[in-house]
Design an enzyme around this catalytic site. Structure first.
Site, PDB file in Angstrom:
ATOM      1  N   SER A   8       0.855  -1.191   0.000  1.00 53.44           N
ATOM      2  CA  SER A   8       0.000   0.000   0.000  1.00 53.44           C
ATOM      3  C   SER A   8       0.886   1.234   0.000  1.00 53.44           C
ATOM      4  O   SER A   8       1.647   1.464   0.945  1.00 53.44           O
ATOM      5  CB  SER A   8      -0.893   0.017   1.242  1.00 53.44           C
ATOM      6  OG  SER A   8      -1.330   1.346   1.478  1.00 53.44           O
ATOM      7  N   HIS A  33      -1.448  -1.448  -4.076  1.00 50.57           N
ATOM      8  CA  HIS A  33      -2.686  -1.057  -3.413  1.00 50.57           C
ATOM      9  C   HIS A  33      -2.696   0.470  -3.250  1.00 50.57           C
ATOM     10  O   HIS A  33      -1.765   1.054  -2.699  1.00 50.57           O
ATOM     11  CB  HIS A  33      -2.730  -1.751  -2.047  1.00 50.57           C
ATOM     12  CG  HIS A  33      -3.992  -1.562  -1.283  1.00 50.57           C
ATOM     13  ND1 HIS A  33      -5.114  -2.340  -1.475  1.00 50.57           N
ATOM     14  CD2 HIS A  33      -4.315  -0.700  -0.287  1.00 50.57           C
ATOM     15  CE1 HIS A  33      -6.070  -1.972  -0.636  1.00 50.57           C
ATOM     16  NE2 HIS A  33      -5.608  -0.968   0.093  1.00 50.57           N
ATOM     17  N   ASP A  35      -4.795   3.663  -1.773  1.00 48.45           N
ATOM     18  CA  ASP A  35      -5.826   4.041  -0.804  1.00 48.45           C
ATOM     19  C   ASP A  35      -6.369   5.434  -1.093  1.00 48.45           C
ATOM     20  O   ASP A  35      -5.645   6.424  -0.970  1.00 48.45           O
ATOM     21  CB  ASP A  35      -5.241   3.999   0.611  1.00 48.45           C
ATOM     22  CG  ASP A  35      -5.006   2.576   1.077  1.00 48.45           C
ATOM     23  OD1 ASP A  35      -5.961   1.788   1.063  1.00 48.45           O
ATOM     24  OD2 ASP A  35      -3.862   2.248   1.438  1.00 48.45           O
ATOM     25  N   MET A  37      -8.995   8.300  -0.033  1.00 52.14           N
ATOM     26  CA  MET A  37      -9.783   8.727   1.139  1.00 52.14           C
ATOM     27  C   MET A  37     -10.359  10.115   0.908  1.00 52.14           C
ATOM     28  O   MET A  37      -9.672  10.984   0.360  1.00 52.14           O
ATOM     29  CB  MET A  37      -8.883   8.776   2.370  1.00 52.14           C
ATOM     30  CG  MET A  37      -8.173   7.480   2.659  1.00 52.14           C
ATOM     31  SD  MET A  37      -7.086   7.687   4.080  1.00 52.14           S
ATOM     32  CE  MET A  37      -6.346   6.049   4.148  1.00 52.14           C
ATOM     33  N   HIS A  66      -8.550   1.066  -3.506  1.00 49.74           N
ATOM     34  CA  HIS A  66      -9.422   0.897  -2.337  1.00 49.74           C
ATOM     35  C   HIS A  66     -10.103   2.231  -2.072  1.00 49.74           C
ATOM     36  O   HIS A  66      -9.473   3.182  -1.617  1.00 49.74           O
ATOM     37  CB  HIS A  66      -8.529   0.459  -1.155  1.00 49.74           C
ATOM     38  CG  HIS A  66      -9.246   0.291   0.137  1.00 49.74           C
ATOM     39  ND1 HIS A  66      -8.595   0.131   1.347  1.00 49.74           N
ATOM     40  CD2 HIS A  66     -10.570   0.244   0.444  1.00 49.74           C
ATOM     41  CE1 HIS A  66      -9.472   0.002   2.324  1.00 49.74           C
ATOM     42  NE2 HIS A  66     -10.676   0.078   1.803  1.00 49.74           N
ATOM     43  N   MET A  68     -12.124   4.509  -0.070  1.00 49.98           N
ATOM     44  CA  MET A  68     -12.691   4.819   1.257  1.00 49.98           C
ATOM     45  C   MET A  68     -13.385   6.165   1.133  1.00 49.98           C
ATOM     46  O   MET A  68     -12.939   7.176   1.681  1.00 49.98           O
ATOM     47  CB  MET A  68     -11.563   4.840   2.298  1.00 49.98           C
ATOM     48  CG  MET A  68     -11.045   3.443   2.622  1.00 49.98           C
ATOM     49  SD  MET A  68      -9.432   3.460   3.413  1.00 49.98           S
ATOM     50  CE  MET A  68      -8.406   3.585   1.965  1.00 49.98           C
ATOM     51  N   MET A 137     -11.107  -5.499   6.425  1.00 53.18           N
ATOM     52  CA  MET A 137     -10.237  -4.531   7.100  1.00 53.18           C
ATOM     53  C   MET A 137      -9.852  -5.056   8.478  1.00 53.18           C
ATOM     54  O   MET A 137     -10.724  -5.469   9.248  1.00 53.18           O
ATOM     55  CB  MET A 137     -10.964  -3.187   7.273  1.00 53.18           C
ATOM     56  CG  MET A 137     -11.212  -2.398   6.004  1.00 53.18           C
ATOM     57  SD  MET A 137      -9.746  -1.989   5.031  1.00 53.18           S
ATOM     58  CE  MET A 137      -8.706  -1.145   6.223  1.00 53.18           C
ATOM     59  N   GLY A 142      -8.388   4.617   7.329  1.00 51.32           N
ATOM     60  CA  GLY A 142      -8.114   6.048   7.422  1.00 51.32           C
ATOM     61  C   GLY A 142      -6.637   6.366   7.560  1.00 51.32           C
ATOM     62  O   GLY A 142      -6.193   7.422   7.143  1.00 51.32           O
ATOM     63  N   PHE A 143      -5.891   5.448   8.131  1.00 50.53           N
ATOM     64  CA  PHE A 143      -4.486   5.726   8.390  1.00 50.53           C
ATOM     65  C   PHE A 143      -3.636   4.472   8.219  1.00 50.53           C
ATOM     66  O   PHE A 143      -4.104   3.365   8.510  1.00 50.53           O
ATOM     67  CB  PHE A 143      -4.305   6.244   9.829  1.00 50.53           C
ATOM     68  CG  PHE A 143      -5.123   7.465  10.111  1.00 50.53           C
ATOM     69  CD1 PHE A 143      -4.648   8.733   9.792  1.00 50.53           C
ATOM     70  CD2 PHE A 143      -6.399   7.348  10.648  1.00 50.53           C
ATOM     71  CE1 PHE A 143      -5.424   9.864  10.019  1.00 50.53           C
ATOM     72  CE2 PHE A 143      -7.183   8.470  10.883  1.00 50.53           C
ATOM     73  CZ  PHE A 143      -6.697   9.738  10.564  1.00 50.53           C
ATOM     74  N   ASP A 175      -6.394  -6.173   4.957  1.00 49.95           N
ATOM     75  CA  ASP A 175      -5.767  -4.846   4.885  1.00 49.95           C
ATOM     76  C   ASP A 175      -5.734  -4.195   6.253  1.00 49.95           C
ATOM     77  O   ASP A 175      -6.781  -3.958   6.867  1.00 49.95           O
ATOM     78  CB  ASP A 175      -6.595  -3.992   3.906  1.00 49.95           C
ATOM     79  CG  ASP A 175      -6.006  -2.608   3.673  1.00 49.95           C
ATOM     80  OD1 ASP A 175      -4.907  -2.320   4.167  1.00 49.95           O
ATOM     81  OD2 ASP A 175      -6.683  -1.818   2.979  1.00 49.95           O
TER      82      ASP A 175
HETATM   83  C1  DX5 Z   1      -5.945   1.921   5.878  1.00 53.00           C
HETATM   84  C2  DX5 Z   1      -5.612   1.536   4.458  1.00 53.00           C
HETATM   85  C3  DX5 Z   1      -4.528   0.550   4.377  1.00 53.00           C
HETATM   86  C4  DX5 Z   1      -3.214   1.047   4.917  1.00 53.00           C
HETATM   87  C5  DX5 Z   1      -2.472  -0.122   5.426  1.00 53.00           C
HETATM   88  O1  DX5 Z   1      -6.986   2.818   5.874  1.00 53.00           O
HETATM   89  O2  DX5 Z   1      -6.750   1.005   3.807  1.00 53.00           O
HETATM   90  O3  DX5 Z   1      -4.373   0.061   3.053  1.00 53.00           O
HETATM   91  O4  DX5 Z   1      -2.423   1.720   3.999  1.00 53.00           O
HETATM   92  O5  DX5 Z   1      -1.333   0.349   6.058  1.00 53.00           O
HETATM   93  P1  DX5 Z   1      -0.590  -0.496   7.157  1.00 53.00           P
HETATM   94  O6  DX5 Z   1      -0.085  -1.740   6.499  1.00 53.00           O
HETATM   95  O7  DX5 Z   1       0.502   0.414   7.614  1.00 53.00           O
HETATM   96  O8  DX5 Z   1      -1.595  -0.806   8.256  1.00 53.00           O
HETATM   97 ZN    ZN Z   2      -6.395  -0.043   1.866  1.00 53.23          ZN
END
Ligand code: DX5
Ligand code: ZN
Length: 235
Positions: A8, A33, A35, A37, A66, A68, A137, A142-143, A175
């Site tokens: 990611s 991946h 993300d 948001m 992904h 979000m 998840m 979010g982070f 994830d």
């Molecule tokens: C979280 C994301 C993840 C995130 C995973 O909201 O959807 O894809 O980047 O990061 P790590 O592996 O650091 O938890």
């Molecule tokens: Zn993700």
């Protein structure tokens, strides 16, 4: 299927995403991946369509987007045109899930549904036969860099059972908080695709981390299958 590793890029240096992707690919990344948001569905804002378009130019592996975001339907075409190969949408925001999944597939993309840690698996029952992947998840989205929520291991195992019971062909993607240390447990529970951000991009050698994660997952998958075969012979 063998275990796929999906770095990611949320935890990569946004000023050098091309280099991060090249390094992850050299290290054996199967997909990248991405993300997205919106500061509404999740309490953070990340990247969007123009970045996906730029990443598409440099990436050689598929982009796993992904979403979000609160209103994914509005942006599916734009993400497809930008170069996404897979899109995951959250069940929590979609009252007409089949319509959205069909719209993604009609654009020629693989469609997945994502579930927050507190969302019951019952949400999957009616859609599991129609999706290409399911994203469970293991942190609240979010982070990057959050801790894996241990109770999601049981949820991953139940998701695997549900997919097998319904004879779904969907891949099971996990994830959040995935690291070399817990990759084997997550694969034992039934995961096919491991998304990992901070564990890879905060490590000094992305390739070594990806390889170690894959090795841990593959070894567990082999052991689990062998045990399953023995159990089947005995029954
Ligand atoms: C979280 C994301 C993840 C995130 C995973 O909201 O959807 O894809 O980047 O990061 P790590 O592996 O650091 O938890
Ligand atoms: Zn993700």
């Amino acid at each position: 299927m063998s275990v796929l590793i999906a770095p990611s890029i949320l935890s990569a240096d946004f000023a050098a995403l091309g280099e991060a992707i090249a390094a992850a690919e050299r290290g054996g990344a199967d997909v990248i991946h991405v993300d997205v948001m919106d500061g509404h569905f999740v309490p953070n804002i990340s990247i969007g369509i123009p970045v996906v378009r730029s990443l598409r130019r440099v990436a050689h592996v598929p982009l796993d987007v992904h979403l979000m975001i609160t209103d994914p339907d509005r942006y599916l075409e734009a993400f497809a045109e930008a170069g996404a190969a897979m899109i995951s949408v959250h069940v929590e925001v979609l009252p007409h899930l089949h319509r959205t999944v069909q719209a993604i597939q009609a654009l020629g993309l693989k469609a997945g549904v994502a579930l927050n840690p507190a969302t019951p698996l019952a949400a999957l029952e009616q859609i599991a036969g129609d999706v290409d992947h399911v994203l469970v998840m293991s942190v609240n989205p979010g982070f990057g860099g959050q801790h894996f929520i241990a109770s999601t291991l049981g949820k991953i195992a139940s998701a695997r059972e549900l997919l097998d019971r319904l004879r779904s062909r969907a891949a099971l993607e996990v994830d959040g908080g995935v690291k070399v240390d817990n990759a084997a447990d997550i694969v034992r529970a039934g995961a096919d695709i491991l998304v990992s951000g901070s564990a890879i991009f905060s490590s000094p050698d992305y390739g070594a981390t990806i390889k170690a994660m894959r090795q841990a997952g593959q070894a567990m998958q082999k052991a689990t299958r062998a045990a399953g075969a023995v159990a089947a012979r005995r029954s």
